[in-house]
Motif scaffolding. Sequence first.
Motif, PDB file in Angstrom:
ATOM      1  N   SER A  49      -7.841  -5.076  -7.330  1.00 14.97           N
ATOM      2  CA  SER A  49      -7.847  -4.184  -6.165  1.00 14.97           C
ATOM      3  C   SER A  49      -8.574  -2.877  -6.484  1.00 14.97           C
ATOM      4  CB  SER A  49      -6.426  -3.946  -5.634  1.00 14.97           C
ATOM      5  OG  SER A  49      -5.595  -3.385  -6.609  1.00 14.97           O
ATOM      6  N   GLU A  60     -12.165  -3.727  -5.836  1.00 12.12           N
ATOM      7  CA  GLU A  60     -12.474  -3.867  -4.409  1.00 12.12           C
ATOM      8  C   GLU A  60     -12.487  -2.508  -3.709  1.00 12.12           C
ATOM      9  OE1 GLU A  60     -10.414  -6.989  -2.249  1.00 12.12           O
ATOM     10  OE2 GLU A  60     -10.360  -8.264  -4.020  1.00 12.12           O
ATOM     11  N   SER A 104      -2.385  -1.920   4.494  1.00  7.80           N
ATOM     12  CA  SER A 104      -1.640  -2.563   3.406  1.00  7.80           C
ATOM     13  C   SER A 104      -0.947  -1.532   2.517  1.00  7.80           C
ATOM     14  CB  SER A 104      -2.580  -3.452   2.576  1.00  7.80           C
ATOM     15  OG  SER A 104      -3.889  -2.933   2.488  1.00  7.80           O
ATOM     16  N   SER A 105      -0.695  -0.335   3.052  1.00 12.48           N
ATOM     17  CA  SER A 105      -0.036   0.718   2.274  1.00 12.48           C
ATOM     18  C   SER A 105       0.933   1.546   3.106  1.00 12.48           C
ATOM     19  CB  SER A 105      -1.082   1.655   1.655  1.00 12.48           C
ATOM     20  OG  SER A 105      -1.984   0.949   0.845  1.00 12.48           O
ATOM     21  N   GLY A 106       1.422   1.016   4.208  1.00 18.90           N
ATOM     22  CA  GLY A 106       2.422   1.743   4.991  1.00 18.90           C
ATOM     23  C   GLY A 106       1.866   2.987   5.660  1.00 18.90           C
ATOM     24  N   GLU A 135       1.794   3.862   0.288  1.00 17.42           N
ATOM     25  CA  GLU A 135       2.872   3.378  -0.567  1.00 17.42           C
ATOM     26  C   GLU A 135       2.476   2.017  -1.125  1.00 17.42           C
ATOM     27  OE1 GLU A 135       6.285   1.861   2.186  1.00 17.42           O
ATOM     28  OE2 GLU A 135       5.296   3.401   3.349  1.00 17.42           O
ATOM     29  N   GLY A 136       3.105   1.632  -2.215  1.00 12.41           N
ATOM     30  CA  GLY A 136       2.893   0.303  -2.765  1.00 12.41           C
ATOM     31  C   GLY A 136       1.784   0.244  -3.794  1.00 12.41           C
ATOM     32  N   ALA A 137       1.508  -0.990  -4.231  1.00 14.12           N
ATOM     33  CA  ALA A 137       0.647  -1.218  -5.393  1.00 14.12           C
ATOM     34  C   ALA A 137      -0.768  -0.673  -5.217  1.00 14.12           C
ATOM     35  CB  ALA A 137       0.599  -2.714  -5.704  1.00 14.12           C
ATOM     36  N   ASN A 140      19.829   2.341  -7.534  1.00 16.65           N
ATOM     37  CA  ASN A 140      18.567   2.157  -6.825  1.00 16.65           C
ATOM     38  C   ASN A 140      18.501   3.267  -5.779  1.00 16.65           C
ATOM     39  OD1 ASN A 140      16.147   0.742  -6.370  1.00 16.65           O
ATOM     40  ND2 ASN A 140      17.029  -0.285  -4.601  1.00 16.65           N
ATOM     41  N   TYR A 176       6.412   6.834  -3.690  1.00 15.93           N
ATOM     42  CA  TYR A 176       4.990   6.985  -3.393  1.00 15.93           C
ATOM     43  C   TYR A 176       4.769   8.176  -2.469  1.00 15.93           C
ATOM     44  CZ  TYR A 176       4.558   2.306  -5.332  1.00 15.93           C
ATOM     45  OH  TYR A 176       4.589   1.227  -6.175  1.00 15.93           O
ATOM     46  N   PHE A 233      -0.235 -11.228   5.082  1.00 15.78           N
ATOM     47  CA  PHE A 233      -1.107 -10.274   5.777  1.00 15.78           C
ATOM     48  C   PHE A 233      -2.174  -9.784   4.797  1.00 15.78           C
ATOM     49  CE2 PHE A 233      -2.477  -6.280   7.511  1.00 15.78           C
ATOM     50  CZ  PHE A 233      -2.210  -6.292   8.868  1.00 15.78           C
ATOM     51  N   PHE A 234      -3.423  -9.754   5.235  1.00 13.04           N
ATOM     52  CA  PHE A 234      -4.535  -9.419   4.332  1.00 13.04           C
ATOM     53  C   PHE A 234      -4.314  -8.116   3.557  1.00 13.04           C
ATOM     54  CE2 PHE A 234      -5.820  -7.107   8.197  1.00 13.04           C
ATOM     55  CZ  PHE A 234      -6.253  -5.901   7.675  1.00 13.04           C
ATOM     56  N   ALA A 235      -4.866  -8.054   2.364  1.00 14.21           N
ATOM     57  CA  ALA A 235      -4.865  -6.833   1.543  1.00 14.21           C
ATOM     58  C   ALA A 235      -5.876  -7.031   0.429  1.00 14.21           C
ATOM     59  CB  ALA A 235      -3.488  -6.571   0.936  1.00 14.21           C
ATOM     60  N   PRO A 236      -6.502  -5.936  -0.057  1.00 12.99           N
ATOM     61  CA  PRO A 236      -7.375  -6.083  -1.217  1.00 12.99           C
ATOM     62  C   PRO A 236      -6.597  -6.666  -2.396  1.00 12.99           C
ATOM     63  CG  PRO A 236      -7.340  -3.785  -0.433  1.00 12.99           C
ATOM     64  CD  PRO A 236      -6.401  -4.551   0.424  1.00 12.99           C
ATOM     65  N   SER A 242       6.526  -1.770  -6.241  1.00 12.19           N
ATOM     66  CA  SER A 242       6.864  -1.950  -4.825  1.00 12.19           C
ATOM     67  C   SER A 242       7.939  -0.994  -4.345  1.00 12.19           C
ATOM     68  CB  SER A 242       7.341  -3.390  -4.574  1.00 12.19           C
ATOM     69  OG  SER A 242       6.367  -4.324  -4.961  1.00 12.19           O
ATOM     70  N   HIS A 258      12.818  -0.152  -2.271  1.00  4.53           N
ATOM     71  CA  HIS A 258      13.374  -1.193  -1.408  1.00  4.53           C
ATOM     72  C   HIS A 258      12.375  -2.297  -1.084  1.00  4.53           C
ATOM     73  CE1 HIS A 258      11.936   1.871   1.624  1.00  4.53           C
ATOM     74  NE2 HIS A 258      11.329   0.794   2.043  1.00  4.53           N
ATOM     75  N   GLU A 300       8.065  -2.441  -0.900  1.00  5.80           N
ATOM     76  CA  GLU A 300       7.083  -1.877   0.018  1.00  5.80           C
ATOM     77  C   GLU A 300       5.687  -2.078  -0.566  1.00  5.80           C
ATOM     78  OE1 GLU A 300       7.209   2.743  -0.467  1.00  5.80           O
ATOM     79  OE2 GLU A 300       9.211   2.069  -0.970  1.00  5.80           O
ATOM     80  N   GLY A 301       4.684  -2.016   0.284  1.00  4.96           N
ATOM     81  CA  GLY A 301       3.311  -2.078  -0.182  1.00  4.96           C
ATOM     82  C   GLY A 301       2.748  -3.486  -0.229  1.00  4.96           C
ATOM     83  N   ALA A 302       1.524  -3.567  -0.756  1.00  6.91           N
ATOM     84  CA  ALA A 302       0.723  -4.784  -0.659  1.00  6.91           C
ATOM     85  C   ALA A 302       1.377  -5.992  -1.323  1.00  6.91           C
ATOM     86  CB  ALA A 302      -0.657  -4.535  -1.263  1.00  6.91           C
ATOM     87  N   LEU A 303       2.175  -5.774  -2.381  1.00  8.13           N
ATOM     88  CA  LEU A 303       2.772  -6.938  -3.046  1.00  8.13           C
ATOM     89  C   LEU A 303       3.797  -7.622  -2.153  1.00  8.13           C
ATOM     90  CD1 LEU A 303       3.085  -5.620  -6.693  1.00  8.13           C
ATOM     91  CD2 LEU A 303       1.261  -6.977  -5.661  1.00  8.13           C
ATOM     92  N   HIS A 323       3.206  -8.293   0.893  1.00 12.10           N
ATOM     93  CA  HIS A 323       2.426  -9.281   1.642  1.00 12.10           C
ATOM     94  C   HIS A 323       2.421 -10.605   0.869  1.00 12.10           C
ATOM     95  CE1 HIS A 323      -0.264  -5.858   3.553  1.00 12.10           C
ATOM     96  NE2 HIS A 323       0.928  -5.401   3.245  1.00 12.10           N
ATOM     97  N   ASN A 335       3.429  -1.524  10.268  1.00 10.23           N
ATOM     98  CA  ASN A 335       3.091  -1.268   8.865  1.00 10.23           C
ATOM     99  C   ASN A 335       4.307  -0.959   8.007  1.00 10.23           C
ATOM    100  OD1 ASN A 335       0.339  -1.729   8.930  1.00 10.23           O
ATOM    101  ND2 ASN A 335      -0.118   0.336   9.641  1.00 10.23           N
ATOM    102  N   TYR A 357       7.735  -1.673   5.833  1.00 17.58           N
ATOM    103  CA  TYR A 357       8.145  -2.705   4.885  1.00 17.58           C
ATOM    104  C   TYR A 357       9.665  -2.766   4.793  1.00 17.58           C
ATOM    105  CZ  TYR A 357       3.285  -2.666   3.415  1.00 17.58           C
ATOM    106  OH  TYR A 357       1.914  -2.758   3.394  1.00 17.58           O
ATOM    107  N   LYS A 409       4.091  -9.407   6.441  1.00 19.76           N
ATOM    108  CA  LYS A 409       3.962  -8.163   5.693  1.00 19.76           C
ATOM    109  C   LYS A 409       5.316  -7.570   5.325  1.00 19.76           C
ATOM    110  CE  LYS A 409       0.861  -4.964   7.037  1.00 19.76           C
ATOM    111  NZ  LYS A 409       0.193  -3.877   7.792  1.00 19.76           N
TER     112      LYS A 409
END
Lengths: 418, 418
Positions: A44, A47, A74-76, A80-82, A262, A286, B36-39, B75, B78, B80-83, B85, B284, B286, B309
């Motif tokens: 990623s 890309e 793909s990030s909220g 956020e996220g990877a 958590n 994030y 759902f698509f993501a890089p 992630s 809780h 979140e994010g591309a993973l 997907h 969007n 998660y 997603k």
Amino acid sequence: MIRITSVSTAVVEANFDYTYVCIEASDGTKGYGEGFFAPGLAQSMREIGALLVGKEPTNVRSLVTMMRLATSASSGAHGEGALLHAVSGIETALWDLTGKLLGVPVWQLLGGKSRDTVPVYADLHAGTGLPSIDNLLRNRTPFWASQSGTTETGDFYWQSGDADELDFERIVERVQAAGHAGYRMVKLDMDVFEHRRDAEDQTLGTDQISEIAAQAIELRARVSPEVDIAYDCHWRFDIPSASRLHAELSPARPYWLEDPVNPTPEGLARVARAGSIPIASAENAYSLEGVSHLARDGGLDIATPDIQKVGGLLEGLTIAEWTHRNGIGFAPHCIASPLGFAAAVHVMAAAPSVRFLEFHGSDLPFWSELVTAPVIVEGSAPVPSGPGLGVELDLEVAKRYASPHEPFFTERAPRAGA
Amino acid sequence: MIRITSVSTAVVEANFDYTYVCIEASDGTKGYGEGFFAPGLAQSMREIGALLVGKEPTNVRSLVTMMRLATSASSGAHGEGALLHAVSGIETALWDLTGKLLGVPVWQLLGGKSRDTVPVYADLHAGTGLPSIDNLLRNRTPFWASQSGTTETGDFYWQSGDADELDFERIVERVQAAGHAGYRMVKLDMDVFEHRRDAEDQTLGTDQISEIAAQAIELRARVSPEVDIAYDCHWRFDIPSASRLHAELSPARPYWLEDPVNPTPEGLARVARAGSIPIASAENAYSLEGVSHLARDGGLDIATPDIQKVGGLLEGLTIAEWTHRNGIGFAPHCIASPLGFAAAVHVMAAAPSVRFLEFHGSDLPFWSELVTAPVIVEGSAPVPSGPGLGVELDLEVAKRYASPHEPFFTERAPRAGA
């Protein structure tokens, strides 16, 4: 005008996957950055990084805005996220490149510095050597340390018993040694158990709480009061267990209790109300929104954002301004190589107030060798004065430990099937 | 005991990258899912999916818990994010596989069904043909539609002017046609401008608001009252612009106003207070935590989580229980192929109450051909009765439009450099 000509990646198989990105400009100048490990991260990074090719590199904020928009599906809503790990690494490389092009240190481009050294704490884990963990949190033996010469993957790290790590005298020795090396704070894991334990088991019995507290109290008595001791629970306990642990741990006077549960605003607040030990959290949060959300109910005393994950240097500094104005400690989490560590040093050089920066690589034999000059001197990090990040990745060393399944910057293409 | 023997992926270059995952069991049964698509998505699906090989496939929740733990360093607290997907797509494939192994439809494994058909709405975009958009939100011409035979990439989608899309009579015709085809609700884009416009420009002038409102009021008058009309703003406006737009749009009686601002609890609540049009958001978001957070201040009337997603079918159903108990409408966002669409149908078959499911592929010539039986009949989706998802991907059709840079399940390995 100078333009970006390539964005490439490399992965060093260390205690974690150190995932690097290199941005090269049309005059041959190169900037380097590092992102917090994640499955698919290097892919990623390549890309997203391809968006930068042909662009002028020095208006960093504008390029970050573009990358955040491009990944907004793909990030909220607030980033956020990877994919933010990728953006964080790329942003760091843009700062390094920009500093080199302008001949100034990165902290100068972040508003100037507030201090000349940054206090560092040593993460001593559970008092023993450091395992290597892959992108999916499994124990592994890196290819350079295995008999077979290939990476050997084991169970999830929480599935292994840690009887060897519980030798109390060894813990005392390691804490004392860190104090002698100049560290004024150390951190120990509080979620280590003799026997294999399900990750879903979040409970602590009365006997376990007594034992943990007694050991922490004794450790405090055995170590010089010049050295503070914090404890990390890695989100391992439920709210009732963590609240009782907090109360009984108070006589050990920890510097902080990290991620007892958590994190949710309500959960942290409940645990905080059980005693007076400062509660630390946010290494997995994030962006400013993710960090500040955790403070909503008054349960966040120390914020521990990770600069390689939270969004990069600009985001880290925005968070540092927010913590300063809200009386919350700023103590970034850091499990990076010395390159990512240096990026955090620049944020902390510029920040209005700071606590400590984490050093997590004390047991990795080649941690210091990965850059061409030392980043920690006697328990603190001198703020670099050279252009860019002020430290250079040692490409020979990096290549020696680089994952053979990944590209090594522009020198080696991605392997088929990788 | 039946075990998982392989997890493989394929990407179909459609209006978006339809990213599929196939899980094969030791008896040869295959389950399919879509994320759902993501890089970097296919890569992370393969890395996370490798955790499942050798596992028994039918205890789906436990496998999801494992995948969430394994990705918990990348992630958030809780999930979140591309993973997510990737986890969503893999979880869908596990349900399809489990249903086939047990000989029952997926909805039966989710607590049984609450209805026999699911209402569907047609997303008519801006009234014209549908563009194709890549994983970084750039316009593209897919390889199968380009002169060169390779994918041609353009500007970010928000950078192109859309003068062609603003022909009012054409919009009226398309809405009427959808009504005749059986749809009882359609959605139109409200963030389309004649001229190229910076994504950072979030303002609407008084004249623009008047024009948008007048057109919506006229459209309402021209179309049968049997067909409801919703509007999507794609987070394009700031709070003052969106609040004024909401107030002036009221006489057009939209079914909902979607994502008028980049969603925060406070922002949605402010816009909601400006009028009585139901406010929709959360495509969007998660996990339950991300969706329910948006409702905190009373500004979320319709929740639009995306099943590909948000975390998958279990997470979608958890959210549907939450919306039902809180009087919030449940209307999943869906831009998937018919396979991912069918996954959402199973969630909505089981959910206690639902509004509409989105159909976003009306302009993609081969959307319906991607599965072996129709998933929409006269504006609603019959709940499938066959085992698993009850629809099968047509592998011949999928292969024809599959990205040549990606593996095609186990048939073709990832290409070097991909």
